[in-house]
Design an enzyme around this catalytic site. Structure first.
Site, PDB file in Angstrom:
ATOM      1  N   CYS A   2       0.737  -1.206  -0.117  1.00  0.00           N
ATOM      2  CA  CYS A   2      -0.191   0.093   0.154  1.00  0.00           C
ATOM      3  C   CYS A   2       0.934   1.208  -0.057  1.00  0.00           C
ATOM      4  CB  CYS A   2      -0.788   0.003   1.360  1.00  0.00           C
ATOM      5  SG  CYS A   2      -1.756  -1.281   1.281  1.00  0.00           S
ATOM      6  N   ARG A  27       4.062  -0.003  -6.187  1.00  0.00           N
ATOM      7  CA  ARG A  27       4.232  -1.143  -5.184  1.00  0.00           C
ATOM      8  C   ARG A  27       3.259  -1.866  -4.732  1.00  0.00           C
ATOM      9  NH1 ARG A  27       8.630   0.980  -0.971  1.00  0.00           N
ATOM     10  NH2 ARG A  27      10.288   1.385  -2.468  1.00  0.00           N
ATOM     11  N   TRP A  70      -3.120  -2.760  -1.784  1.00  0.00           N
ATOM     12  CA  TRP A  70      -2.706  -4.179  -2.115  1.00  0.00           C
ATOM     13  C   TRP A  70      -3.701  -4.937  -1.081  1.00  0.00           C
ATOM     14  CZ3 TRP A  70      -0.369  -8.218   0.254  1.00  0.00           C
ATOM     15  CH2 TRP A  70       0.285  -9.339  -0.486  1.00  0.00           C
ATOM     16  N   ASN A  96      -1.759   1.177   6.125  1.00  0.00           N
ATOM     17  CA  ASN A  96      -0.881   0.269   5.455  1.00  0.00           C
ATOM     18  C   ASN A  96      -0.626  -0.662   6.650  1.00  0.00           C
ATOM     19  OD1 ASN A  96       0.753  -1.315   4.220  1.00  0.00           O
ATOM     20  ND2 ASN A  96       2.446   0.329   3.939  1.00  0.00           N
ATOM     21  N   GLY A  97      -0.760  -2.084   6.424  1.00  0.00           N
ATOM     22  CA  GLY A  97      -0.035  -2.955   7.634  1.00  0.00           C
ATOM     23  C   GLY A  97      -1.594  -3.850   7.621  1.00  0.00           C
ATOM     24  N   GLU A 474      15.950 -18.920  -8.370  1.00  0.00           N
ATOM     25  CA  GLU A 474      15.777 -17.456  -8.944  1.00  0.00           C
ATOM     26  C   GLU A 474      14.911 -17.534 -10.128  1.00  0.00           C
ATOM     27  OE1 GLU A 474      15.398 -14.747  -7.696  1.00  0.00           O
ATOM     28  OE2 GLU A 474      15.556 -13.501  -9.520  1.00  0.00           O
ATOM     29  N   LYS A 478      10.828 -16.507 -10.806  1.00  0.00           N
ATOM     30  CA  LYS A 478      10.899 -15.387 -11.881  1.00  0.00           C
ATOM     31  C   LYS A 478       9.658 -16.255 -12.702  1.00  0.00           C
ATOM     32  CE  LYS A 478      13.053 -11.957 -10.826  1.00  0.00           C
ATOM     33  NZ  LYS A 478      12.967 -12.435  -9.520  1.00  0.00           N
ATOM     34  N   GLU A 481       6.470 -15.974 -10.808  1.00  0.00           N
ATOM     35  CA  GLU A 481       5.961 -14.616 -10.514  1.00  0.00           C
ATOM     36  C   GLU A 481       5.328 -13.988 -12.026  1.00  0.00           C
ATOM     37  OE1 GLU A 481       8.687 -12.179  -7.417  1.00  0.00           O
ATOM     38  OE2 GLU A 481       9.492 -12.826  -9.253  1.00  0.00           O
ATOM     39  N   HIS A 497      14.793 -38.636  -7.453  1.00  0.00           N
ATOM     40  CA  HIS A 497      14.254 -39.251  -6.034  1.00  0.00           C
ATOM     41  C   HIS A 497      12.901 -38.711  -5.992  1.00  0.00           C
ATOM     42  CE1 HIS A 497      18.351 -40.842  -5.099  1.00  0.00           C
ATOM     43  NE2 HIS A 497      18.893 -39.778  -5.451  1.00  0.00           N
ATOM     44  N   LYS A 596       5.562  -4.843  -5.217  1.00  0.00           N
ATOM     45  CA  LYS A 596       6.937  -4.652  -5.119  1.00  0.00           C
ATOM     46  C   LYS A 596       7.454  -5.060  -3.559  1.00  0.00           C
ATOM     47  CE  LYS A 596      10.563  -3.605  -6.995  1.00  0.00           C
ATOM     48  NZ  LYS A 596      11.420  -4.759  -7.634  1.00  0.00           N
TER      49      LYS A 596
HETATM   50  C1  G6P Z   1       8.138  -9.477  -2.796  1.00  0.00           C
HETATM   51  C2  G6P Z   1       8.352  -9.323  -4.209  1.00  0.00           C
HETATM   52  C3  G6P Z   1       9.638 -10.291  -4.491  1.00  0.00           C
HETATM   53  C4  G6P Z   1      10.924  -9.800  -3.748  1.00  0.00           C
HETATM   54  C5  G6P Z   1      10.303 -10.069  -2.163  1.00  0.00           C
HETATM   55  C6  G6P Z   1      11.565  -9.407  -1.212  1.00  0.00           C
HETATM   56  O1  G6P Z   1       7.551 -10.831  -2.499  1.00  0.00           O
HETATM   57  O2  G6P Z   1       7.110  -9.853  -5.030  1.00  0.00           O
HETATM   58  O3  G6P Z   1       9.844 -10.080  -5.788  1.00  0.00           O
HETATM   59  O4  G6P Z   1      11.757 -10.710  -4.030  1.00  0.00           O
HETATM   60  O5  G6P Z   1       9.168  -9.143  -1.976  1.00  0.00           O
HETATM   61  O6  G6P Z   1      11.570  -7.843  -1.596  1.00  0.00           O
HETATM   62  P1  G6P Z   1      12.922  -7.338  -0.700  1.00  0.00           P
HETATM   63  O7  G6P Z   1      12.271  -5.632  -1.030  1.00  0.00           O
HETATM   64  O8  G6P Z   1      12.867  -7.617   0.677  1.00  0.00           O
HETATM   65  O9  G6P Z   1      14.159  -7.549  -1.532  1.00  0.00           O
END
Ligand code: G6P
Length: 601
Positions: A2, A27, A70, A96-97, A474, A478, A481, A497, A596
């Site tokens: 948020c 964000r 959000w 926010n929270g 990673e 991706k 995501e 396994h 974000k």
């Molecule tokens: C969210 C994002 C991820 C990110 C994670 C950690 O879940 O969607 O893409 O890696 O936060 O974010 P940070 O700002 O702590 O690296």
């Protein structure tokens, strides 16, 4: 997550708040709203982005408060968008929270006759404020905060006082004032157009904002002054620079970010890695614990491998959402490395809160040294990428990966496990390394071809060994995501396994194949998967033996020294994920349900 922005004392405040929200909406972006005062209190809300909020008519308002949401509690609807109003229409509240005790509060307020219009936890704030009518605004705020359990940054616009009130607990909030106006925001980037400097609030802080004046108090109710941080260096360029998506632009900005880190920290003559940390700080480390969430956790996995291999120290990486609730604590002598691009991820902040009283040395790797996590740490290593807008972290992951490597080298130097010759070689390789990333980026068309074929599958395994395993994790993240593929990373030898049962024509398997010690083992896995008829996609590093017909599709990436290979493969996987998402026509920069920076648990 948020976004919050509020202004008092400026004509046209609501339009300016919308501008502020635009700089925050990447964000958190499911719905938004703004409230403003022109004698009366008005509010307008919309599902979707800030562009859906149109303000018509004359702009007489001098105070306004806005929010991008959000969703946590309640669906994405106009009713659930903030601001929330009280029954009498005298106050607008944004939050926010997460309020853990909102159900109890809502039940009590409903019994008292308050009418709720949303399913959110946040709406209780407006009614609580109303329930304390009669008291002075600051007293009302204190009483309200005392009733809350959970995490919050709250901003309140009160019609009768023509003032804004704020309170902060575990979620970020910044304030600042000119001679005639006062401003608040959840991220200082929204304040930069108005102020040369702004003040981050600490937990428990609460304040009243009137035109040109901020009365700030700490958790005990004592007036307090906090140090303002200059905003001039803050990167607020929300601009695609000709690229179709922020993500693709940001992947292409990787070499420049890496070079900024290398210029700041590495010299060849004499060969040296200088993290600008006191010698004693690193010398104390007898083991290292990396904490982070999502992509940042993957950089932690890599860091732990580097530290174990180069500095020969015990090292571990834990996901912060788990670690914040764990019972184990860092052993004596543990250097805790907090990885967070935003510096605001609540899970990581909570993990830090759980252990900080034990006093372990804390090092943060973040893009925002003045973020909540940056401010808590003893020292900060800055990612130096400039703002990253795409929700999927790309250039920031590469910066984190490089910095954890430099940290391992610095620890190794201090402990004498890396000698002069090895350091000279590492420094020399590092200085030309960004060219390898450039060469991956030149192969974007080839990455696109592989991606188009991969995009036909819904289930993907990624296989790798050793240092390349974090890169596989990673890549899998991706693909989930932004491309909405069910993707899982495995250590290559582990697939047989159990997961082998899933291999069939509709399950794609991606291999990260580098020349050297693990090549034969990876090729063996490739044979085994190929023999079971699953399509194989090989990302092969120059110098490896051509997989030939064992691979349904091969993408070649440029050679790199062993330690830096994960960075090359990660960049290739970022590109591939981008092109898979593009082939599937998905909203790459704003994937569904994600944010974000996740500032709730
Ligand atoms: C969210 C994002 C991820 C990110 C994670 C950690 O879940 O969607 O893409 O890696 O936060 O974010 P940070 O700002 O702590 O690296």
């Amino acid at each position: 997550m948020c976004g919050i922005c509020g202004i008092v004392g400026v004509p046209n405040a609501a339009r300016l708040v919308l501008q502020g929200l635009r700089s925050l909406e990447y964000r958190g972006y499911d719905s938004c709203g703004v409230a403003w005062l022109d004698g009366a209190l008005h509010a307008k809300k919309a599902v979707g982005g800030v562009d859906n909020l149109r303000l018509d008519g004359p702009a007489h308002e001098t105070a306004a408060l806005g929010h991008t949401r959000w969703a946590t509690h309640g669906n994405v609807t106009q009713e659930n968008a903030h601001p929330h109003l009280d029954c009498g229409g005298d106050v607008a509240v944004v939050h926010n929270g997460v309020l853990l005790n909102y159900e109890t509060l809502r039940d009590a307020l409903t019994t008292q006759g308050h009418t709720f219009r949303s399913q959110t936890d946040s709406e209780v704030l407006a009614h609580l404020w109303e329930s304390h009518a009669g008291a002075d605004g600051l007293e009302r705020l204190r009483r309200l905060v005392q009733q809350l359990k959970g995490t919050f940054s709250i901003a309140i616009l009160d019609r009768t006082e023509a003032a804004l009130y704020v309170a902060k607990e575990r979620n970020p909030l910044w304030v600042g004032a000119t001679k005639t106006a006062s401003f608040l925001a959840s991220d200082p980037v929204a304040l930069k157009p108005h102020l040369p400097a702004a003040t981050p609030l600490e937990d428990g802080d609460h304040a009243r904002l009137t035109p040109g004046r901020i009365d700030l108090f700490d958790a005990a109710g004592r007036p307090v002054q906090r140090t303002a941080q200059p905003l001039a260096g803050l990167d607020d360029r929300i601009d695609k620079a000709g690229y179709e998506h922020f993500m693709l632009k940001e992947i292409h900005e990787t070499p420049a970010s890496l070079n900024r880190i290398l210029s700041a920290h590495v010299t060849i003559e004499p060969p040296h890695v200088d993290l600008h940390l006191p010698d004693a700080f690193l010398a104390k480390a007898q083991r290292v614990l990396f904490l982070g969430a999502g992509t940042s956790f993957h950089a932690g996995l890599l860091g732990a491998q580097f530290v174990r291999r180069l500095a020969r120290l015990p090292a571990d990486a834990q996901t912060s959402p788990e670690y914040k609730d764990a019972t184990s604590v860092p052993e004596k002598g543990t250097l805790v490395v907090l990885l967070s691009q935003s510096g605001e991820t609540l899970d990581t902040l909570q993990a830090l809160h759980r252990i900080e009283s034990l006093g372990p040395p804390l090092l943060a790797l973040t893009n925002f040294p003045k973020s909540s996590i940056g401010r808590k740490a003893d020292h900060v290593l800055e990612l130096r990428t400039g703002v990253e807008v795409g929700v999927a972290a790309t250039k920031t992951f590469l910066s984190q990966s490089l910095l954890v490597y430099l940290l391992a080298l610095a620890l190794a130097r201090q402990r004498g496990t890396v000698g002069d010759a090895a350091l000279l070689q590492a420094a020399t390789e590092l200085k030309r390394f960004s060219r390898a990333i450039d060469r991956v980026l030149f192969r974007t068309a080839e990455a696109g071809q592989l991606a188009r074929e991969l995009s036909r599958f819904d289930h993907v395994f990624l296989l790798a060994k050793d240092l390349l395993l974090p890169a596989a994790f990673e890549g899998a993240l991706k693909l989930k995501e932004i491309a909405y593929l069910h993707a899982e990373a495995y250590a290559a030898g582990e697939l047989k396994h159990g997961p082998f049962a899933l291999l069939e024509k509709s399950t794609a398997v991606v291999f990260l194949l580098a020349p050297g010690a693990h090549e034969a083992s990876l090729r063996n896995s490739l044979h085994e998967v190929h023999a079971r008829g699953a399509p194989t996609f090989v990302i092969a590093m120059d110098g490896a033996q051509d997989p030939g017909p064992l691979a349904t599709h091969t993408l070649w990436v440029p050679a790199a020294p062993f330690d830096l290979q994960p960075l090359v493969f990660s960049t290739a996987l970022h590109l591939v994920s981008y092109w898979v998402a593009k082939a599937r026509a998905l909203p790459i920069d704003r994937p569904r349900n994600l944010a974000k920076s996740v500032t709730v648990e």
